[in-house]
Every structure is written in structure tokens, then in C-alpha cells.
Scaffold this active site. Structure first.
Site, short mmCIF file in Angstrom:
data_model
loop_
_atom_site.label_atom_id
_atom_site.label_comp_id
_atom_site.label_asym_id
_atom_site.label_seq_id
_atom_site.Cartn_x
_atom_site.Cartn_y
_atom_site.Cartn_z
CB SER A 217 31.86 1.90 28.68
OG SER A 217 30.63 1.77 28.04
CG MET A 218 31.02 5.89 25.76
SD MET A 218 31.92 7.47 25.62
CE MET A 218 31.50 7.99 23.98
CG ASP B 183 29.31 -5.62 29.61
OD1 ASP B 183 28.24 -5.00 29.52
OD2 ASP B 183 30.42 -5.07 29.62
CG HIS C 113 29.12 -2.01 31.07
ND1 HIS C 113 29.85 -2.45 29.99
CD2 HIS C 113 29.01 -0.65 30.91
CE1 HIS C 113 30.18 -1.44 29.21
NE2 HIS C 113 29.69 -0.33 29.77
#
Length: 275
Positions: free
Chosen positions: A95-96, A223, A252
Site C-alpha cells: 500500500s502506501m 482493490d 487490498h
């Protein structure tokens, strides 16, 4: 328990399992090192040294009221690699956290890094801008953030099934869903707000195009948090020579619902046999 001090004195917790070629796991927003148990256990037993850390504001690390931009987060990652003097590292991010890895490379270089794995990335740029017209409108992100801040436990529980795309048949126990929600709550309100803003609003397009280490990108086509058409596929067009895998029906939370397949793809990539 093992801790190290980052560049600004923030104390960060880490785990270090196994021996062999080092693999460092970088969690996404809200999650800590514990979220990688389905990767770290089998990979450490397969002959790799698996290291993961709690991002500032998360888990057992300090919870400062600042430092949640990519520069500081990348410097935290650099401090970990320096503390353990790791070289020939495979960086695996979700993810981030993928943005932390990309910023680390642009800010600190790739002397310590052999390859990177980017799972369900929010990069290269999710928010709409004049030169990114297909991005998501800032007002929408702000509205979601405001709704989440009103009752974070309820918001996370309400959105957990979408995180795992269970509506498409992905199997996960109710207990594991609840466990993941609790992990997401184990971060400060400041961190929860700031890291999402960093992941959504930071433009990593130029830095992504400058990556020069072998790169594996894995993204699910269902996602809901980082839409594949906006994130994974676009990142794959930017990073030179990358290997791109798209999992049908995956959400996700791919590191849990598709752990076996993902682990094999990562291991094959490390071994140089993955395509």
C-alpha cells in the site's frame, strides 16, 4: 524487545527472524510489523532473514505528532537498514509503504538494495490534479477521512469486507478480519490521518520512473483501497523493466487472502526465477 532510534530520535520497534539474504517488510497505513506474519514465518523458515518494523505512530514504536511525510518515513527506513547494516536487501512493501520504498530509493540511493516488491501500491498518484485528471477528487478523500475520524473502530469494521473483497469469494475467517481491524486501530489518530494523506496526495511519478533496481509489482483487480487502474497498472507503466502480476478477484488485503500465491511469487522473484 529490539528498538532503534531514527534520524530525529523517534524510537522504532522491529522484528528480525531467520538467517540468510535479508528481506525487509514495510507495512502500509495503520498496520504494523505484525501484519506480515503470513510472509515472515514461511520465508524465514525457507532460509531468508526477515525484518519488519513498526512505522512511527504505529504499533510499539513511538507515537510522535509529526513526521508522517514520505521524506521522514523514508529516513526511518534508512535508519533501520543502517542500524542493522543490511546489504543486498529485498524491500517488500504494501500500500502506501510502497511510496516509502520509492522515496527511499530517490533519497538514499540503492547501494543497500538488490530488488523491491510493491504490493497493492497507492503510487504513483491517486488524487486528481490538473495533469492527473483520472485521479480521485480531493473532496472525496476529505469526506472519507472526516467520516472515518468520527468513529474509527466502526468505520474499519464496516469496510473490512471490502478490504479483503470477500464478496468475490475470498475466504477469511471472521476472527482474522477482527484481528486485522484491531491491528489497524493500534496506531495514533494523528498517524492514521497523516499517512493516508501522504499515500494519496504525494506525486511519485517522476521518482517511479527513476527506479533502477529489479521490481516486482503485485496488485489485485478488485482493490477498493488502491484501484488497480489508477495505481498498479499505472505504476507498472512507469517503473523500468518491472515484472507485473495482477491477481483476479483480489482486494487490498492480498497479503492475507492470497498469501500462498504472493509468497511464492516473491520467493521466485528473489531467486531470479519469477516472471
Amino acid at each position: 524487545m529490539p528498538y532503534f532510534d531514527s534520524h530525529d530520535g523517534t524510537s522504532l520497534f522491529y522484528t528480525d527472524w531467520g538467517q540468510g539474504e535479508p528481506v525487509v517488510f514495510v507495512a502500509g497505513a495503520w498496520l504494523s510489523s505484525s501484519s506480515w506474519e503470513f510472509q515472515m514465518m514461511p520465508m524465514s523458515e525457507s532460509g531468508l532473514r526477515c525484518v519488519a518494523f513498526d512505522k512511527r505512530g504505529h504499533g510499539r514504536s513511538d507515537w510522535p505528532g509529526h513526521g508522517y511525510d514520505y521524506d521522514n518515513l523514508a529516513d526511518d527506513l534508512a535508519a533501520l537498514l543502517d542500524h542493522l547494516d543490511l546489504r543486498g536487501v529485498t524491500l517488500v512493501a504494501h500500500s502506501m509503504g510502497c511510496g516509502e520504498v520509492i522515496r527511499y530509493l530517490s533519497r538514499h540511493g540503492d547501494d543497500r538494495v538488490s530488488r523491491i516488491v510493491l504490493i497493492s501500491p497507492t503510487a504513483p498518484l491517486a488524487v486528481r490534479t490538473p495533469d492527473n485528471p483520472d485521479g480521485v477528487d480531493q473532496a472525496r478523500f476529505d469526506a472519507v477521512a472526516a467520516d472515518r475520524a468520527k468513529d474509527r473502530p466502526r468505520w474499519l469494521a464496516k469496510n473490512a469486507q471490502a478490504f479483503f473483497a470477500t464478496h468475490l469469494g475470498n475466504k477469511i475467517s471472521s476472527e482474522l478480519v477482527e484481528w486485522t481491524v484491531q491491528r489497524c486501530l493500534d496506531c495514533s489518530a494523528r498517524a492514521a490521518h497523516e499517512v493516508v494523506r501522504t499515500g494519496v496526495c504525494t506525486d511519485l511519478r517522476e521518482e517511479s520512473a527513476a527506479v533502477r533496481v529489479p521490481t516486482l509489482i503485485i496488485h489485485g483487480d478488485a482493490d477498493a483501497s488502491a484501484p488497480v487502474w489508477l495505481c498498479g497498472r499505472r505504476l507498472a507503466k512507469l517503473v523500468p523493466g518491472n515484472v507485473y502480476h495482477e491477481y483476479a478477484g483480489a482486494g487490498h488485503g492480498i497479503f492475507i487472502t492470497h498469501a500462498d500465491r504472493l509468497n511464492q511469487d516473491v520467493l521466485d522473484f528473489i531467486a531470479g526465477t519469477g516472471r
